[in-house]
Design a protein around this motif. Structure first.
Motif, short mmCIF file in Angstrom:
data_model
loop_
_atom_site.label_atom_id
_atom_site.label_comp_id
_atom_site.label_asym_id
_atom_site.label_seq_id
_atom_site.Cartn_x
_atom_site.Cartn_y
_atom_site.Cartn_z
N PHE A 260 50.59 37.59 40.46
CA PHE A 260 50.36 39.03 40.50
C PHE A 260 51.63 39.74 40.97
CE2 PHE A 260 45.94 37.47 41.44
CZ PHE A 260 45.42 37.80 40.19
N GLU A 320 39.86 37.23 37.36
CA GLU A 320 40.75 37.92 36.44
C GLU A 320 41.93 37.03 36.05
OE1 GLU A 320 40.28 40.96 35.21
OE2 GLU A 320 38.43 41.28 36.33
N LYS A 324 49.08 40.44 36.19
CA LYS A 324 48.78 41.86 36.33
C LYS A 324 49.77 42.53 37.28
CE LYS A 324 43.78 41.34 35.55
NZ LYS A 324 43.70 42.20 34.36
N GLU A 331 45.25 48.34 39.18
CA GLU A 331 46.07 47.80 38.10
C GLU A 331 46.70 48.93 37.30
OE1 GLU A 331 45.73 44.90 34.15
OE2 GLU A 331 43.96 45.31 35.40
N ASP A 333 49.77 49.78 34.00
CA ASP A 333 50.46 49.20 32.84
C ASP A 333 51.94 49.04 33.13
OD1 ASP A 333 48.11 49.14 31.36
OD2 ASP A 333 48.41 51.18 30.62
#
Length: 430
Positions: A260, A320, A324, A331, A333
């Motif tokens: 992550f 998940e 990410k 979260e 983009d």
């Protein structure tokens, strides 16, 4: 009394000492705007919680800033913390820091291991010791908070061991090397274990030059070097997640390790202060003068650590997929397409492997030469000491013989004097 006060207000208006209503509105509006700005700039708070007792967490950069807050919060929840630090565990500051952290969290499972992120050899020594353990050591989480930057106007520097640009080495290549060697330890964790690799990043990666573009002395700058290292780290994070997912476990179960990325936002850390002050005393003076503005607009280390803590503690993430990016505890983009570009990731991985291989070979040759020189120096010192001892022994023997000769001579002189004295007495008596 209230009725009398109200009637007085109605009949005579506000008392003369009471501030003007518009002034109250202005002051109140200003305070409200400042409070709202501070609330917004401070970002989100991590509401997730998780019992960390029995879990082993490796943290780089865990003695200052965001890393120190993260280490405290996880240790306070019972995690066993392994701090990777440049200083040895015997360093007075580090020993005091660890003792203080143990006392504040009532957790004695906090240790420090010496790992210099500017040295590939130091990283390999630690990671190899960890991987070589039988049975495999427990490892639940790796948090890579360590980073460095050059202040604006600073010169490009290189690591003493391998001559690699310092920002690239510490911010990217060290993490690439560490995770690469620790891969077997990560893959060996049981399926029921939630393994997370958390990599803090920075939004400066958005303005980074492409990784495949030439980046030599002529187009190097502190800001571009830092942004490029963060971009490379994000590209590597995506590739590393795919590397872990491609592993076929012996039990045929899915991979349980997730990578992550966490963007803590702009925070009042030592690195940020160094950047704003340009590493100068004059800059530090200006920083102190405008500190109220800095305090208002930048997060505290505690608030900066919230997104990292979210990535570490949020329970729903166990279901998940990895890869990410989180910001403000949610979260978001990626702002660049090349982060998920497999071709870019492949070239970066191959180039990094080649650079590490070349640098380690050169460093090994240097260490071998240095070892030979040290052994030669020790041998020369040993021989010099032996010669000195022999000379001292010869000198002592010579002095002894000289003393014996002097004693013998003195004895002979005494005997002669005695003999002459006796002869004289005999002659006198006759």
């Amino acid at each position: 009394m209230p009725l009398k006060l109200l009637s007085s207000l109605v009949m005579s208006g506000l008392p003369p000492w009471f501030p003007e209503p518009m002034r109250i509105v202005k002051v109140g509006s200003t305070i409200g705007a400042l409070a709202l700005t501070k609330w917004y700039a401070s970002g989100s708070t991590c509401r997730a919680d998780r019992d960390m007792h029995g879990r082993v967490v490796i943290i780089t950069g865990g003695t200052t800033g965001i890393g120190a807050i993260t280490a405290y919060e996880l240790a306070n929840r019972g995690a066993q913390i392994v701090l990777l630090t440049r200083q040895p565990p015997t360093d007075p500051f580090l020993a005091e820091f660890v003792d203080d952290l143990r006392d504040r969290t009532n957790n004695q499972l906090i240790y420090a291991e010496q790992v210099d992120l500017a040295s590939l050899h130091s990283i390999r020594q630690f990671a190899t010791r960890w991987v070589d353990n039988v049975p495999p050591r427990r490892l639940d989480m790796i948090i890579l908070c360590a980073a460095t930057l050059t202040p604006p106007g600073g010169r490009r520097s290189k690591t003493p061991e391998a001559g690699i640009e310092t920002t690239w080495m510490v911010n990217f290549l060290a993490n690439f090397h560490l995770l690469g060697i620790l891969s077997p330890a990560i893959r060996a964790q049981p399926f029921d274990r939630d393994v997370r690799i958390i990599i803090p990043t920075c939004s400066t990666y958005i303005a980074s030059p492409p990784l495949d573009a030439p980046f030599e002395d002529k187009n190097w700058s502190p800001g571009a070097a830092y942004a490029r290292s963060k971009l490379a780290l994000m590209v590597f994070a995506q590739a590393y997640q795919k590397h872990l997912d491609a592993y076929k476990r012996p039990d045929q179960l899915p991979m349980n390790a997730r990578v992550f990325l966490a963007d803590p936002g702009y925070t009042r850390t030592a690195g940020m202060m160094r950047w704003l002050t340009r590493g100068s005393l004059f800059g530090l003076l200006l920083y102190m003068l405008v500190y109220p503005l800095v305090w208002l607009l930048l997060k505290s280390p505690l608030m900066g650590a919230q997104t990292i803590l979210y990535a570490a503690l949020e329970g729903s993430l166990v279901r998940e997929p990895g890869g990410k990016l989180f910001k403000e505890c949610m979260e978001v983009d990626y702002a660049r397409k090349d982060i998920k570009d497999e071709e870019v990731a492949k070239k970066l991985w191959e180039a990094s492997d080649k650079l590490i291989e070349k640098a380690e070979k050169e460093a090994a040759v240097k260490r071998a030469k240095q070892k030979q020189e040290e052994e030669k120096k020790k041998e020369e010192e040993k021989q010099a000491k032996q010669v000195e001892e022999i000379e001292s022994l010869v000198d002592a023997i010579s002095k002894g013989k000289k003393k014996e000769a002097e004693k013998a001579k003195a004895k002979a002189n005494t005997a002669n004097k005695t003999k002459k004295g006796k002869t004289g007495k005999a002659a006198g008596s006759s």
